[in-house]
Scaffold this motif. Structure first.
Motif, PDB file in Angstrom:
ATOM      1  N   GLY A  11       0.850  -1.183   0.000  1.00 22.34           N
ATOM      2  CA  GLY A  11       0.000   0.000   0.000  1.00 22.34           C
ATOM      3  C   GLY A  11       0.878   1.223   0.000  1.00 22.34           C
ATOM      4  N   PRO A  12       0.363   2.364  -0.444  1.00 22.91           N
ATOM      5  CA  PRO A  12       1.178   3.576  -0.477  1.00 22.91           C
ATOM      6  C   PRO A  12       1.556   4.038   0.923  1.00 22.91           C
ATOM      7  N   PRO A  13       2.546   4.945   1.019  1.00 25.71           N
ATOM      8  CA  PRO A  13       2.912   5.471   2.332  1.00 25.71           C
ATOM      9  C   PRO A  13       1.684   6.065   3.023  1.00 25.71           C
ATOM     10  N   GLY A  14       1.509   5.713   4.293  1.00 23.70           N
ATOM     11  CA  GLY A  14       0.382   6.263   5.049  1.00 23.70           C
ATOM     12  C   GLY A  14      -0.887   5.456   4.908  1.00 23.70           C
ATOM     13  N   SER A  15      -0.837   4.332   4.176  1.00 21.94           N
ATOM     14  CA  SER A  15      -2.070   3.585   3.942  1.00 21.94           C
ATOM     15  C   SER A  15      -2.463   2.740   5.160  1.00 21.94           C
ATOM     16  N   GLY A  16      -1.583   2.673   6.155  1.00 18.72           N
ATOM     17  CA  GLY A  16      -1.922   1.924   7.365  1.00 18.72           C
ATOM     18  C   GLY A  16      -1.253   0.562   7.437  1.00 18.72           C
ATOM     19  N   LYS A  17      -0.216   0.345   6.608  1.00 16.68           N
ATOM     20  CA  LYS A  17       0.457  -0.959   6.600  1.00 16.68           C
ATOM     21  C   LYS A  17       1.019  -1.280   7.988  1.00 16.68           C
ATOM     22  N   LEU A  86       5.552  -9.442   5.868  1.00 14.09           N
ATOM     23  CA  LEU A  86       6.458  -8.411   5.361  1.00 14.09           C
ATOM     24  C   LEU A  86       5.683  -7.131   5.072  1.00 14.09           C
ATOM     25  N   ASP A  87       6.295  -6.017   5.454  1.00 12.15           N
ATOM     26  CA  ASP A  87       5.681  -4.704   5.198  1.00 12.15           C
ATOM     27  C   ASP A  87       6.723  -3.850   4.483  1.00 12.15           C
ATOM     28  N   GLY A  88       6.436  -3.438   3.258  1.00 18.29           N
ATOM     29  CA  GLY A  88       7.363  -2.556   2.540  1.00 18.29           C
ATOM     30  C   GLY A  88       8.309  -3.305   1.604  1.00 18.29           C
ATOM     31  N   ARG A 121      -3.066  12.032   6.833  1.00 15.85           N
ATOM     32  CA  ARG A 121      -2.492  11.144   7.862  1.00 15.85           C
ATOM     33  C   ARG A 121      -1.012  11.398   8.065  1.00 15.85           C
ATOM     34  N   LEU A 122      -0.272  11.545   6.953  1.00 12.87           N
ATOM     35  CA  LEU A 122       1.183  11.645   7.091  1.00 12.87           C
ATOM     36  C   LEU A 122       1.599  12.975   7.680  1.00 12.87           C
ATOM     37  N   SER A 123       0.796  14.011   7.441  1.00 14.10           N
ATOM     38  CA  SER A 123       1.185  15.295   8.034  1.00 14.10           C
ATOM     39  C   SER A 123       0.988  15.246   9.548  1.00 14.10           C
ATOM     40  N   ARG A 133       7.500   2.782  17.109  1.00 16.13           N
ATOM     41  CA  ARG A 133       6.092   3.003  17.450  1.00 16.13           C
ATOM     42  C   ARG A 133       5.588   4.253  16.734  1.00 16.13           C
ATOM     43  N   VAL A 134       4.372   4.125  16.180  1.00 15.43           N
ATOM     44  CA  VAL A 134       3.820   5.180  15.332  1.00 15.43           C
ATOM     45  C   VAL A 134       2.614   5.814  16.011  1.00 15.43           C
ATOM     46  N   TYR A 135       2.572   7.123  16.009  1.00 13.91           N
ATOM     47  CA  TYR A 135       1.425   7.847  16.572  1.00 13.91           C
ATOM     48  C   TYR A 135       0.811   8.722  15.488  1.00 13.91           C
ATOM     49  N   ASN A 136      -0.402   9.163  15.778  1.00 13.98           N
ATOM     50  CA  ASN A 136      -1.040  10.135  14.885  1.00 13.98           C
ATOM     51  C   ASN A 136      -1.709  11.130  15.800  1.00 13.98           C
ATOM     52  N   ILE A 138      -4.123  12.851  15.687  1.00 17.14           N
ATOM     53  CA  ILE A 138      -5.585  12.823  15.774  1.00 17.14           C
ATOM     54  C   ILE A 138      -6.096  11.401  16.051  1.00 17.14           C
ATOM     55  N   TYR A 139      -5.617  10.456  15.251  1.00 17.88           N
ATOM     56  CA  TYR A 139      -6.151   9.088  15.303  1.00 17.88           C
ATOM     57  C   TYR A 139      -5.602   8.309  16.511  1.00 17.88           C
ATOM     58  N   LYS A 140      -4.318   8.525  16.799  1.00 22.35           N
ATOM     59  CA  LYS A 140      -3.706   7.741  17.888  1.00 22.35           C
ATOM     60  C   LYS A 140      -2.686   8.617  18.604  1.00 22.35           C
ATOM     61  N   PRO A 141      -3.181   9.625  19.343  1.00 22.43           N
ATOM     62  CA  PRO A 141      -2.235  10.551  19.991  1.00 22.43           C
ATOM     63  C   PRO A 141      -1.494   9.876  21.140  1.00 22.43           C
ATOM     64  N   GLY A 195     -10.713   1.907   1.538  1.00 19.45           N
ATOM     65  CA  GLY A 195     -11.441   2.644   2.566  1.00 19.45           C
ATOM     66  C   GLY A 195     -10.617   3.789   3.087  1.00 19.45           C
ATOM     67  N   THR A 196     -11.213   4.570   3.962  1.00 24.74           N
ATOM     68  CA  THR A 196     -10.493   5.714   4.528  1.00 24.74           C
ATOM     69  C   THR A 196     -10.178   5.489   6.007  1.00 24.74           C
ATOM     70  N   GLU A 197     -10.704   4.392   6.585  1.00 29.85           N
ATOM     71  CA  GLU A 197     -10.469   4.175   8.019  1.00 29.85           C
ATOM     72  C   GLU A 197      -9.962   2.762   8.305  1.00 29.85           C
ATOM     73  N   THR A 198      -8.831   2.695   8.962  1.00 30.65           N
ATOM     74  CA  THR A 198      -8.239   1.403   9.339  1.00 30.65           C
ATOM     75  C   THR A 198      -9.215   0.562  10.164  1.00 30.65           C
TER      76      THR A 198
HETATM   77  N1  LIG Z   1      -6.934   9.396  10.900  1.00 33.91           N
HETATM   78  C1  LIG Z   1      -6.508   8.143  10.754  1.00 33.91           C
HETATM   79  N2  LIG Z   1      -5.202   7.891  10.874  1.00 33.91           N
HETATM   80  C2  LIG Z   1      -4.800   6.603  10.721  1.00 33.91           C
HETATM   81  C3  LIG Z   1      -5.691   5.530  10.437  1.00 33.91           C
HETATM   82  N3  LIG Z   1      -4.964   4.381  10.330  1.00 33.91           N
HETATM   83  C4  LIG Z   1      -3.668   4.720  10.532  1.00 33.91           C
HETATM   84  N4  LIG Z   1      -3.566   6.045  10.799  1.00 33.91           N
HETATM   85  C5  LIG Z   1      -2.383   6.856  11.056  1.00 33.91           C
HETATM   86  O1  LIG Z   1      -1.866   7.201   9.773  1.00 33.91           O
HETATM   87  C6  LIG Z   1      -0.437   7.214   9.780  1.00 33.91           C
HETATM   88  C7  LIG Z   1       0.080   6.226   8.736  1.00 33.91           C
HETATM   89  O2  LIG Z   1      -0.187   4.895   9.145  1.00 33.91           O
HETATM   90  P1  LIG Z   1       0.970   3.775   9.080  1.00 33.91           P
HETATM   91  O3  LIG Z   1       0.391   2.527   9.676  1.00 33.91           O
HETATM   92  O4  LIG Z   1       2.210   4.310   9.653  1.00 33.91           O
HETATM   93  O5  LIG Z   1       1.067   3.638   7.468  1.00 33.91           O
HETATM   94  P2  LIG Z   1       2.178   2.997   6.494  1.00 33.91           P
HETATM   95  O6  LIG Z   1       3.024   4.131   5.998  1.00 33.91           O
HETATM   96  O7  LIG Z   1       1.380   2.389   5.384  1.00 33.91           O
HETATM   97  O8  LIG Z   1       2.916   1.975   7.305  1.00 33.91           O
HETATM   98  C8  LIG Z   1      -0.038   6.878  11.225  1.00 33.91           C
HETATM   99  O9  LIG Z   1       0.205   8.097  11.920  1.00 33.91           O
HETATM  100  C9  LIG Z   1      -1.252   6.137  11.785  1.00 33.91           C
HETATM  101  O10 LIG Z   1      -1.370   6.280  13.217  1.00 33.91           O
HETATM  102  C10 LIG Z   1      -7.094   5.847  10.314  1.00 33.91           C
HETATM  103  O11 LIG Z   1      -7.956   5.000  10.059  1.00 33.91           O
HETATM  104  N5  LIG Z   1      -7.426   7.160  10.486  1.00 33.91           N
END
Ligand SMILES: Nc1nc2c(ncn2[C@@H]2O[C@H](COP(=O)(O)OP(=O)(O)O)[C@@H](O)[C@H]2O)c(=O)[nH]1
Ligand SMILES: Nc1ncnc2c1ncn2[C@@H]1O[C@H](COP(=O)(O)OP(=O)(O)O)[C@@H](O)[C@H]1O
Length: 226
Positions: A11-17, A86-88, A121-123, A133-136, A138-141, A195-198
Protein backbone atom coordinates in the motif's frame (compact mmCIF):
# COMPACT_ATOMS: atom_id res chain seq x y z
CA UNK A 1 7.34 -30.60 8.77
CA UNK A 2 5.54 -27.53 10.05
CA UNK A 3 4.21 -25.21 7.38
CA UNK A 4 4.78 -21.56 8.07
CA UNK A 5 2.48 -18.78 6.99
CA UNK A 6 4.10 -16.22 4.66
CA UNK A 7 2.33 -12.95 4.02
CA UNK A 8 3.05 -9.45 2.74
CA UNK A 9 1.18 -6.18 2.98
CA UNK A 10 1.31 -3.51 0.26
CA UNK A 11 0.00 0.00 0.00
CA UNK A 12 1.18 3.58 -0.48
CA UNK A 13 2.91 5.47 2.33
CA UNK A 14 0.38 6.26 5.05
CA UNK A 15 -2.07 3.59 3.94
CA UNK A 16 -1.92 1.92 7.37
CA UNK A 17 0.46 -0.96 6.60
CA UNK A 18 2.34 -0.53 9.87
CA UNK A 19 -0.81 -0.06 11.94
CA UNK A 20 -2.50 -3.13 10.43
CA UNK A 21 0.68 -5.24 10.50
CA UNK A 22 1.06 -4.70 14.23
CA UNK A 23 -2.53 -5.82 14.75
CA UNK A 24 -1.93 -8.91 12.60
CA UNK A 25 1.31 -9.71 14.41
CA UNK A 26 -0.40 -9.37 17.79
CA UNK A 27 -3.53 -11.31 16.86
CA UNK A 28 -1.92 -14.11 14.88
CA UNK A 29 1.59 -14.33 16.34
CA UNK A 30 3.45 -13.67 13.10
CA UNK A 31 6.92 -12.15 13.02
CA UNK A 32 6.64 -8.68 11.55
CA UNK A 33 9.40 -7.32 9.33
CA UNK A 34 9.11 -3.74 8.08
CA UNK A 35 11.68 -2.71 5.48
CA UNK A 36 11.17 1.00 6.25
CA UNK A 37 11.67 0.48 9.96
CA UNK A 38 14.73 -1.69 9.38
CA UNK A 39 16.27 0.92 7.03
CA UNK A 40 15.61 3.79 9.41
CA UNK A 41 17.02 1.76 12.30
CA UNK A 42 20.15 1.05 10.23
CA UNK A 43 20.50 4.75 9.38
CA UNK A 44 20.11 5.76 13.03
CA UNK A 45 22.70 3.17 14.10
CA UNK A 46 25.01 4.30 11.29
CA UNK A 47 25.62 0.73 10.17
CA UNK A 48 27.19 -0.07 6.80
CA UNK A 49 23.71 -0.72 5.38
CA UNK A 50 22.45 2.51 6.93
CA UNK A 51 25.17 4.62 5.32
CA UNK A 52 24.43 2.99 1.98
CA UNK A 53 20.67 3.61 1.99
CA UNK A 54 20.54 6.99 3.75
CA UNK A 55 20.67 9.21 0.63
CA UNK A 56 17.76 7.34 -0.95
CA UNK A 57 15.53 7.21 2.10
CA UNK A 58 16.09 10.89 2.88
CA UNK A 59 14.98 11.87 -0.61
CA UNK A 60 11.97 9.55 -0.55
CA UNK A 61 13.52 7.51 -3.36
CA UNK A 62 13.50 3.74 -3.59
CA UNK A 63 16.67 1.99 -2.52
CA UNK A 64 18.05 0.06 -5.57
CA UNK A 65 16.68 -3.48 -5.90
CA UNK A 66 20.00 -5.29 -5.59
CA UNK A 67 20.76 -3.46 -2.33
CA UNK A 68 17.29 -4.10 -0.97
CA UNK A 69 17.28 -7.82 -1.73
CA UNK A 70 20.81 -8.20 -0.35
CA UNK A 71 19.62 -6.66 2.92
CA UNK A 72 16.21 -8.30 3.24
CA UNK A 73 16.69 -11.89 2.06
CA UNK A 74 19.24 -12.78 4.79
CA UNK A 75 16.84 -11.37 7.38
CA UNK A 76 14.19 -13.75 6.09
CA UNK A 77 16.63 -16.62 6.31
CA UNK A 78 16.95 -15.82 10.03
CA UNK A 79 13.17 -16.18 10.27
CA UNK A 80 12.94 -19.39 8.25
CA UNK A 81 11.31 -21.32 11.11
CA UNK A 82 8.69 -18.67 11.78
CA UNK A 83 5.53 -17.46 10.15
CA UNK A 84 6.05 -13.90 8.97
CA UNK A 85 4.48 -10.79 7.57
CA UNK A 86 6.46 -8.41 5.36
CA UNK A 87 5.68 -4.70 5.20
CA UNK A 88 7.36 -2.56 2.54
CA UNK A 89 9.14 -5.46 0.83
CA UNK A 90 8.83 -6.53 -1.94
CA UNK A 91 8.11 -3.14 -3.44
CA UNK A 92 9.18 -3.65 -7.07
CA UNK A 93 8.76 -6.48 -9.55
CA UNK A 94 12.48 -7.31 -9.35
CA UNK A 95 12.21 -7.63 -5.56
CA UNK A 96 9.05 -9.74 -5.84
CA UNK A 97 10.74 -12.10 -8.29
CA UNK A 98 13.82 -12.42 -6.08
CA UNK A 99 11.59 -13.26 -3.11
CA UNK A 100 9.55 -15.68 -5.22
CA UNK A 101 12.67 -17.71 -5.93
CA UNK A 102 12.97 -18.46 -2.22
CA UNK A 103 9.47 -18.37 -0.78
CA UNK A 104 5.96 -18.88 -2.05
CA UNK A 105 3.75 -16.31 -0.31
CA UNK A 106 0.39 -17.55 1.01
CA UNK A 107 -1.31 -14.17 1.09
CA UNK A 108 -0.76 -10.57 -0.04
CA UNK A 109 -2.88 -7.74 1.36
CA UNK A 110 -3.13 -4.60 -0.76
CA UNK A 111 -4.51 -1.37 0.73
CA UNK A 112 -6.24 1.19 -1.53
CA UNK A 113 -6.53 4.48 0.29
CA UNK A 114 -7.48 7.83 -1.34
CA UNK A 115 -4.66 10.35 -1.83
CA UNK A 116 -6.24 13.06 0.31
CA UNK A 117 -6.50 10.65 3.23
CA UNK A 118 -2.82 9.70 2.87
CA UNK A 119 -1.73 13.33 2.83
CA UNK A 120 -3.71 14.19 5.95
CA UNK A 121 -2.49 11.14 7.86
CA UNK A 122 1.18 11.65 7.09
CA UNK A 123 1.18 15.29 8.03
CA UNK A 124 -0.01 14.13 11.50
CA UNK A 125 2.31 11.11 11.83
CA UNK A 126 4.95 11.11 14.55
CA UNK A 127 7.19 8.23 15.48
CA UNK A 128 9.41 7.03 18.29
CA UNK A 129 12.58 6.31 16.30
CA UNK A 130 14.12 3.74 18.65
CA UNK A 131 11.11 1.38 18.68
CA UNK A 132 9.30 2.35 15.48
CA UNK A 133 6.09 3.00 17.45
CA UNK A 134 3.82 5.18 15.33
CA UNK A 135 1.42 7.85 16.57
CA UNK A 136 -1.04 10.13 14.89
CA UNK A 137 -1.88 13.42 16.54
CA UNK A 138 -5.58 12.82 15.77
CA UNK A 139 -6.15 9.09 15.30
CA UNK A 140 -3.71 7.74 17.89
CA UNK A 141 -2.24 10.55 19.99
CA UNK A 142 0.44 9.79 22.58
CA UNK A 143 -0.66 10.08 26.22
CA UNK A 144 1.71 13.03 26.71
CA UNK A 145 2.07 15.34 23.74
CA UNK A 146 5.31 14.79 21.82
CA UNK A 147 6.42 11.85 24.03
CA UNK A 148 6.48 8.07 23.53
CA UNK A 149 3.94 6.26 25.79
CA UNK A 150 6.37 3.58 26.95
CA UNK A 151 9.74 5.33 27.30
CA UNK A 152 8.67 8.98 27.58
CA UNK A 153 11.28 9.82 24.94
CA UNK A 154 10.65 12.51 22.32
CA UNK A 155 8.73 11.74 19.15
CA UNK A 156 9.92 12.98 15.77
CA UNK A 157 8.42 13.60 12.38
CA UNK A 158 10.29 11.68 9.68
CA UNK A 159 11.84 13.75 6.94
CA UNK A 160 10.18 11.54 4.34
CA UNK A 161 6.70 12.33 5.73
CA UNK A 162 7.23 16.03 5.01
CA UNK A 163 5.38 17.30 1.92
CA UNK A 164 8.52 17.71 -0.29
CA UNK A 165 9.35 14.00 -0.06
CA UNK A 166 5.77 12.78 0.07
CA UNK A 167 4.77 13.51 -3.51
CA UNK A 168 7.86 11.73 -4.81
CA UNK A 169 7.10 8.70 -2.64
CA UNK A 170 3.51 8.46 -3.82
CA UNK A 171 4.51 8.77 -7.47
CA UNK A 172 7.15 6.09 -7.13
CA UNK A 173 4.75 3.81 -5.30
CA UNK A 174 2.15 3.98 -8.05
CA UNK A 175 4.63 3.29 -10.84
CA UNK A 176 6.30 0.31 -9.25
CA UNK A 177 3.40 -1.32 -7.40
CA UNK A 178 1.27 -2.20 -10.41
CA UNK A 179 3.38 -5.05 -11.84
CA UNK A 180 3.86 -6.46 -8.34
CA UNK A 181 0.12 -6.39 -7.70
CA UNK A 182 -0.48 -8.00 -11.11
CA UNK A 183 2.00 -10.78 -10.27
CA UNK A 184 0.25 -11.62 -7.00
CA UNK A 185 -3.15 -11.37 -8.65
CA UNK A 186 -2.02 -13.92 -11.25
CA UNK A 187 -0.88 -16.21 -8.42
CA UNK A 188 -4.36 -15.93 -6.85
CA UNK A 189 -3.03 -14.67 -3.50
CA UNK A 190 -3.89 -10.96 -3.69
CA UNK A 191 -6.62 -9.52 -1.45
CA UNK A 192 -7.39 -5.80 -1.81
CA UNK A 193 -9.08 -3.57 0.74
CA UNK A 194 -10.34 -0.04 0.14
CA UNK A 195 -11.44 2.64 2.57
CA UNK A 196 -10.49 5.71 4.53
CA UNK A 197 -10.47 4.18 8.02
CA UNK A 198 -8.24 1.40 9.34
CA UNK A 199 -10.79 0.43 11.98
CA UNK A 200 -13.34 -0.33 9.24
CA UNK A 201 -10.90 -2.33 7.12
CA UNK A 202 -9.45 -4.30 10.03
CA UNK A 203 -12.43 -6.66 10.68
CA UNK A 204 -12.26 -7.89 7.07
CA UNK A 205 -8.52 -8.51 7.27
CA UNK A 206 -8.95 -10.19 10.64
CA UNK A 207 -11.55 -12.59 9.30
CA UNK A 208 -9.56 -13.28 6.12
CA UNK A 209 -6.53 -14.28 8.18
CA UNK A 210 -8.62 -16.32 10.61
CA UNK A 211 -10.06 -18.25 7.68
CA UNK A 212 -6.70 -18.77 5.94
CA UNK A 213 -4.89 -19.85 9.08
CA UNK A 214 -7.79 -22.02 10.23
CA UNK A 215 -8.37 -23.93 7.01
CA UNK A 216 -4.71 -24.86 6.80
CA UNK A 217 -3.11 -24.88 10.23
CA UNK A 218 0.11 -22.92 10.15
CA UNK A 219 2.79 -22.82 12.78
CA UNK A 220 2.73 -19.23 13.97
CA UNK A 221 5.30 -19.79 16.76
CA UNK A 222 4.03 -17.09 19.16
CA UNK A 223 6.56 -14.33 18.90
CA UNK A 224 7.56 -11.06 20.47
CA UNK A 225 6.40 -8.09 18.41
CA UNK A 226 7.41 -4.46 18.96
N1 LIG B 1 -6.93 9.40 10.90
C1 LIG B 1 -6.51 8.14 10.75
N2 LIG B 1 -5.20 7.89 10.87
C2 LIG B 1 -4.80 6.60 10.72
C3 LIG B 1 -5.69 5.53 10.44
N3 LIG B 1 -4.96 4.38 10.33
C4 LIG B 1 -3.67 4.72 10.53
N4 LIG B 1 -3.57 6.04 10.80
C5 LIG B 1 -2.38 6.86 11.06
O1 LIG B 1 -1.87 7.20 9.77
C6 LIG B 1 -0.44 7.21 9.78
C7 LIG B 1 0.08 6.23 8.74
O2 LIG B 1 -0.19 4.89 9.15
P1 LIG B 1 0.97 3.78 9.08
O3 LIG B 1 0.39 2.53 9.68
O4 LIG B 1 2.21 4.31 9.65
O5 LIG B 1 1.07 3.64 7.47
P2 LIG B 1 2.18 3.00 6.49
O6 LIG B 1 3.02 4.13 6.00
O7 LIG B 1 1.38 2.39 5.38
O8 LIG B 1 2.92 1.98 7.31
C8 LIG B 1 -0.04 6.88 11.23
O9 LIG B 1 0.21 8.10 11.92
C9 LIG B 1 -1.25 6.14 11.78
O10 LIG B 1 -1.37 6.28 13.22
C10 LIG B 1 -7.09 5.85 10.31
O11 LIG B 1 -7.96 5.00 10.06
N5 LIG B 1 -7.43 7.16 10.49
N1 LIG C 1 11.34 -2.49 -0.59
C1 LIG C 1 11.95 -1.31 -0.70
N2 LIG C 1 12.62 -0.97 -1.83
C2 LIG C 1 13.23 0.21 -1.97
N3 LIG C 1 13.23 1.16 -1.01
C3 LIG C 1 12.58 0.90 0.15
C4 LIG C 1 11.91 -0.34 0.36
N4 LIG C 1 11.35 -0.32 1.59
C5 LIG C 1 11.64 0.87 2.12
N5 LIG C 1 12.38 1.63 1.26
C6 LIG C 1 12.93 2.97 1.52
O1 LIG C 1 12.57 3.37 2.84
C7 LIG C 1 11.68 4.50 2.83
C8 LIG C 1 10.63 4.34 3.90
O2 LIG C 1 9.92 3.14 3.71
P1 LIG C 1 8.54 2.84 4.47
O3 LIG C 1 8.67 3.08 5.91
O4 LIG C 1 8.05 1.52 3.97
O5 LIG C 1 7.66 4.00 3.94
P2 LIG C 1 6.24 4.17 3.52
O6 LIG C 1 5.76 5.08 4.62
O7 LIG C 1 6.69 4.69 2.20
O8 LIG C 1 5.40 2.96 3.44
C9 LIG C 1 11.14 4.55 1.41
O9 LIG C 1 10.78 5.85 1.05
C10 LIG C 1 12.34 4.02 0.60
O10 LIG C 1 13.32 5.04 0.46
Amino acid sequence: MAKFFRAAIMGPPGSGKGTISRRIAQSFGLQYLSSGHYLRESIAANTEAGVLVKPYVEKGMLVPDHVMTRLMLPKLEDLSSHSWLLDGFPRTLAQALALNNLYQLDLVISLNIPYETLRERLSDRWIHPASGRVYNMIYKPPRVQGKDDITGESLIQQDDDKPEALMARLRHYKDVAKPVIDLYKSQGILHSFSGTETDRIWPYINSLLSTKMHTQPFDARQSQTP
